[in-house]
Design a protein around this motif. Structure first.
Motif, PDB file in Angstrom:
ATOM      1  N   GLN A  66       0.844  -1.193   0.000  1.00 54.74           N
ATOM      2  CA  GLN A  66       0.000   0.000   0.000  1.00 54.74           C
ATOM      3  C   GLN A  66       0.874   1.236   0.000  1.00 54.74           C
ATOM      4  OE1 GLN A  66      -2.971   1.155   3.288  1.00 54.74           O
ATOM      5  NE2 GLN A  66      -4.247   0.095   1.790  1.00 54.74           N
ATOM      6  N   GLY A  67       0.356   2.320  -0.584  1.00 58.08           N
ATOM      7  CA  GLY A  67       1.109   3.566  -0.679  1.00 58.08           C
ATOM      8  C   GLY A  67       0.612   4.620   0.284  1.00 58.08           C
ATOM      9  N   LEU A  68       0.997   5.843   0.043  1.00 58.21           N
ATOM     10  CA  LEU A  68       0.569   6.954   0.890  1.00 58.21           C
ATOM     11  C   LEU A  68      -0.945   7.133   0.822  1.00 58.21           C
ATOM     12  CD1 LEU A  68       3.424   9.416  -0.068  1.00 58.21           C
ATOM     13  CD2 LEU A  68       3.012   8.531   2.240  1.00 58.21           C
ATOM     14  N   VAL A  69      -1.491   7.054  -0.394  1.00 59.45           N
ATOM     15  CA  VAL A  69      -2.934   7.193  -0.610  1.00 59.45           C
ATOM     16  C   VAL A  69      -3.375   6.088  -1.553  1.00 59.45           C
ATOM     17  CG1 VAL A  69      -2.932   9.694  -0.252  1.00 59.45           C
ATOM     18  CG2 VAL A  69      -2.581   8.776  -2.562  1.00 59.45           C
ATOM     19  N   ARG A  70      -4.683   5.914  -1.665  1.00 57.80           N
ATOM     20  CA  ARG A  70      -5.206   4.935  -2.608  1.00 57.80           C
ATOM     21  C   ARG A  70      -6.513   5.472  -3.189  1.00 57.80           C
ATOM     22  NH1 ARG A  70      -9.413   1.742  -0.747  1.00 57.80           N
ATOM     23  NH2 ARG A  70      -9.978   2.041   1.440  1.00 57.80           N
ATOM     24  N   MET A  71      -6.990   4.821  -4.213  1.00 56.97           N
ATOM     25  CA  MET A  71      -8.266   5.189  -4.809  1.00 56.97           C
ATOM     26  C   MET A  71      -9.312   4.162  -4.400  1.00 56.97           C
ATOM     27  SD  MET A  71      -9.016   6.226  -8.772  1.00 56.97           S
ATOM     28  CE  MET A  71      -7.936   7.649  -8.616  1.00 56.97           C
ATOM     29  N   ASP A  72     -10.450   4.638  -3.893  1.00 54.65           N
ATOM     30  CA  ASP A  72     -11.472   3.697  -3.442  1.00 54.65           C
ATOM     31  C   ASP A  72     -12.327   3.224  -4.609  1.00 54.65           C
ATOM     32  OD1 ASP A  72     -13.319   5.694  -4.004  1.00 54.65           O
ATOM     33  OD2 ASP A  72     -13.808   6.127  -1.916  1.00 54.65           O
ATOM     34  N   SER A  73     -13.339   2.411  -4.303  1.00 51.24           N
ATOM     35  CA  SER A  73     -14.156   1.811  -5.352  1.00 51.24           C
ATOM     36  C   SER A  73     -14.992   2.837  -6.107  1.00 51.24           C
ATOM     37  CB  SER A  73     -15.076   0.743  -4.751  1.00 51.24           C
ATOM     38  OG  SER A  73     -15.875   1.292  -3.712  1.00 51.24           O
ATOM     39  N   ASP A  74     -15.137   4.046  -5.557  1.00 46.84           N
ATOM     40  CA  ASP A  74     -15.868   5.121  -6.228  1.00 46.84           C
ATOM     41  C   ASP A  74     -14.953   6.046  -7.007  1.00 46.84           C
ATOM     42  OD1 ASP A  74     -18.384   4.307  -5.238  1.00 46.84           O
ATOM     43  OD2 ASP A  74     -17.962   5.299  -3.320  1.00 46.84           O
ATOM     44  N   GLY A  75     -13.652   5.733  -7.032  1.00 46.93           N
ATOM     45  CA  GLY A  75     -12.702   6.552  -7.771  1.00 46.93           C
ATOM     46  C   GLY A  75     -12.217   7.772  -7.021  1.00 46.93           C
ATOM     47  N   LYS A  76     -12.433   7.821  -5.696  1.00 42.35           N
ATOM     48  CA  LYS A  76     -11.992   8.962  -4.892  1.00 42.35           C
ATOM     49  C   LYS A  76     -10.688   8.636  -4.171  1.00 42.35           C
ATOM     50  CE  LYS A  76     -16.684  10.723  -4.108  1.00 42.35           C
ATOM     51  NZ  LYS A  76     -17.717  11.081  -3.092  1.00 42.35           N
ATOM     52  N   ILE A  77      -9.840   9.653  -4.022  1.00 41.31           N
ATOM     53  CA  ILE A  77      -8.582   9.483  -3.303  1.00 41.31           C
ATOM     54  C   ILE A  77      -8.865   9.476  -1.801  1.00 41.31           C
ATOM     55  CG2 ILE A  77      -6.280  10.429  -2.885  1.00 41.31           C
ATOM     56  CD1 ILE A  77      -6.724   9.474  -5.736  1.00 41.31           C
TER      57      ILE A  77
END
Length: 531
Positions: A66-77
């Motif tokens: 995993q990184g600093l941030v990720r994109m959820d299933s809705d495409g949001k950071i």
């Protein structure tokens, strides 16, 4: 699925006889114990992957790191290892706060310095790659990559154990979109990642799962990472990944209950699987297009020829009759599901008709210089059954409508790349994939200095619009630059989109919580097997 029954029996007989799925037979019994069996085609050679542009192979990066941030299933950071972040007013400096409970899979704390070390080795390992090029927005990265200055000049700094600062060369309001990609997930880049199939027990993981067993070219066993910061919300204790090289074999195993999830079934079976509720379609971002050889003077100087060929393309027929609705037609270069950076979607306009326009094609062809000196056209593609069918269909349409003789030739990957490099083609069917979820990711593929632009397309006005859009702080103005860029690219009629790939996920009814990222990788943190 009666037409497939005999084939299923034959495939299963062959597989059982050869012992190829001995482990999978045991897996069928294990399903009652409650874990997912996911079947896929490819197994990555290493877990560094800086020179691997096959996005389908990133499924391990997504689930193991995993990184600093990720994109959820809705495409949001959303937050990941960084619990929060702040951006300066001009969006040239980002400060990330690392979670206090973020740990490596051996229980040791993850610190800001770990990210500094990761990026240092990532830039070195990925020198010359598109993945490093996309981070040229960070101050000092390009000079470090080119050997002009050392890493101390790169503006990625640990302010303390839990605070990471990254300074940029210019305003970059899509920077988090880039960082959310799996390729930038935290891992210790070393020989263990290169030889992960033998050293998986020695690797330090940062994501939902760890590899606890690898059976050569057969299966990968994942177990929950007990030190993952959000482990209580990871639904499954175990995921088993099996490896099949043939789509038909995956479908046979699925029908026989030896596996319960796989993606991209044979095109001929897609409609029936979706209708029966055994498959779900997810929109993807990988584009399929034709490119006219920019180095060929006969082609590049004759826009009427290119227009005539484009007007012969029947996207509706390709999507519905050839590819059985497994893809969706592309009427623009950038797909309609791409983020605009403001929790909305980027929208420009439709450039193409979904059906062919034979009258317009014939009129434009008559106006072309090429019509006075007709020769055979060489049409190349990456050798695969679906590519062959699509290209043969287009070639037939060109023959029937314009009287053109088109010689279609399929090549293996290295041969295909060599043909492109040498310019031994008139038309080529290609794929184009964004590096992150933002319009710029599509547009920067075609700038004159882009490493991905191996074809030789060059338009200085296009370069200027993309460059201005890249650094524009005002979101509305930025989107206008992107629209102008897309208008120029399509107006030149060198790149002609055909369709966008979808990811077809086949799953049993008892499998819950499946979702995928923009690259088509299944993410297993919320997935579980309902008894």
């Amino acid at each position: 699925m009666k037409k497939f029954t005999c084939f299923l029996m034959l495939v299963c007989f062959i597989l059982f006889s050869s012992g190829c799925i001995e482990k999978n037979v045991q897996t069928n019994k294990s399903n009652d114990q409650g874990y997912i069996v996911y079947d896929t085609v490819k197994c990555p050679n290493d877990l560094i992957m800086t020179n691997n542009y096959d996005l389908n192979e990133q499924y391990l990066l997504v689930n193991l790191f995993q990184g600093l941030v990720r994109m959820d299933s809705d495409g949001k950071i959303v937050p990941a290892i960084a619990q929060s972040w702040n951006a300066s007013e001009n969006q040239t400096c980002y400060t990330f706060k690392i979670r206090n409970d973020a740990r490596w899979s051996n229980g040791s704390n993850i610190t800001a310095s770990d990210f500094v070390e990761f990026f240092k080795k990532f830039f070195k390992e990925g020198k010359g790659s598109l993945y490093v090029e996309r981070l040229h927005c960070i101050f000092g990265v390009q000079d470090y990559e080119n050997g002009i200055k050392d890493f101390s000049n790169v503006a990625i700094k640990a302010l303390d154990k839990k605070t990471l600062e990254i300074r940029l060369n210019y305003s970059c309001n899509y920077f988090l979109n880039i960082l959310s990609e799996p390729i930038y997930n935290l891992r210790k880049i070393d020989n263990k990642l290169k030889d992960w199939k033998n050293k998986y027990n020695d690797i330090l993981y940062t994501g939902y799962f760890v590899v606890d067993n690898f059976s050569k070219n057969s299966s990968i066993s994942l177990s929950k990472n007990k030190y993952y910061w959000n482990k209580n919300n990871v639904k499954s204790n175990r995921i088993l990944i099996t490896l099949s090289t043939v789509k038909e074999a995956s479908l046979a195993n699925f029908e026989s209950n030896l596996i319960n999830v796989f993606t991209d079934p044979p095109e001929s079976e897609t409609k029936e699987l979706i209708t029966s509720g055994s498959a779900v379609k997810y929109e993807g971002n990988v584009g399929n297009a034709l490119i006219f050889n920019p180095k060929n003077n006969d082609i590049i100087n004759d826009i009427n020829l290119r227009k005539a060929i484009t007007e012969c393309i029947d996207r509706n027929y390709i999507v519905k009759d050839i590819l059985n609705d497994s893809v969706r037609p592309s009427l623009a270069y950038i797909p309609e599901n791409i983020s605009d950076g403001l929790n909305g979607k980027y929208i420009n306009k439709s450039f193409f008709d979904i059906n062919s326009n034979k009258d317009a094609a014939q009129n434009d062809f008559k106006e072309s210089l090429y019509a006075q000196n007709v020769r055979n056209l060489k049409f190349i593609y990456l050798d695969a059954d679906d590519n062959r069918k699509v290209c043969d269909s287009i070639a037939k349409s060109l023959k029937d409508t314009l009287g053109l003789t088109v010689e279609c030739e399929g090549y293996q990957k290295e041969e295909f790349q060599d043909q492109i490099k040498k310019g031994n083609y008139d038309i080529a069917k290609i794929n184009y994939a964004p590096g992150y979820n933002y319009p710029l990711a599509f547009l920067e593929l075609w700038t004159s200095d882009s490493k991905s632009n191996v074809y030789g397309y060059r338009n200085l006005e296009y370069d200027s619009e993309v460059s201005q859009g890249k650094t524009e702080l005002d979101r509305d103005k930025q989107i206008n630059f992107f629209r102008n860029s897309e208008n120029i690219l399509i107006g030149d009629m060198i790149v002609i989109p055909l369709y966008f790939d979808n990811t077809i996920v086949c799953k049993k009814n008892k499998v819950n919580g499946i979702y995928i990222n923009q690259n088509g990788n299944l993410i297993f943190d919320k997935t579980y097997f309902k008894k």
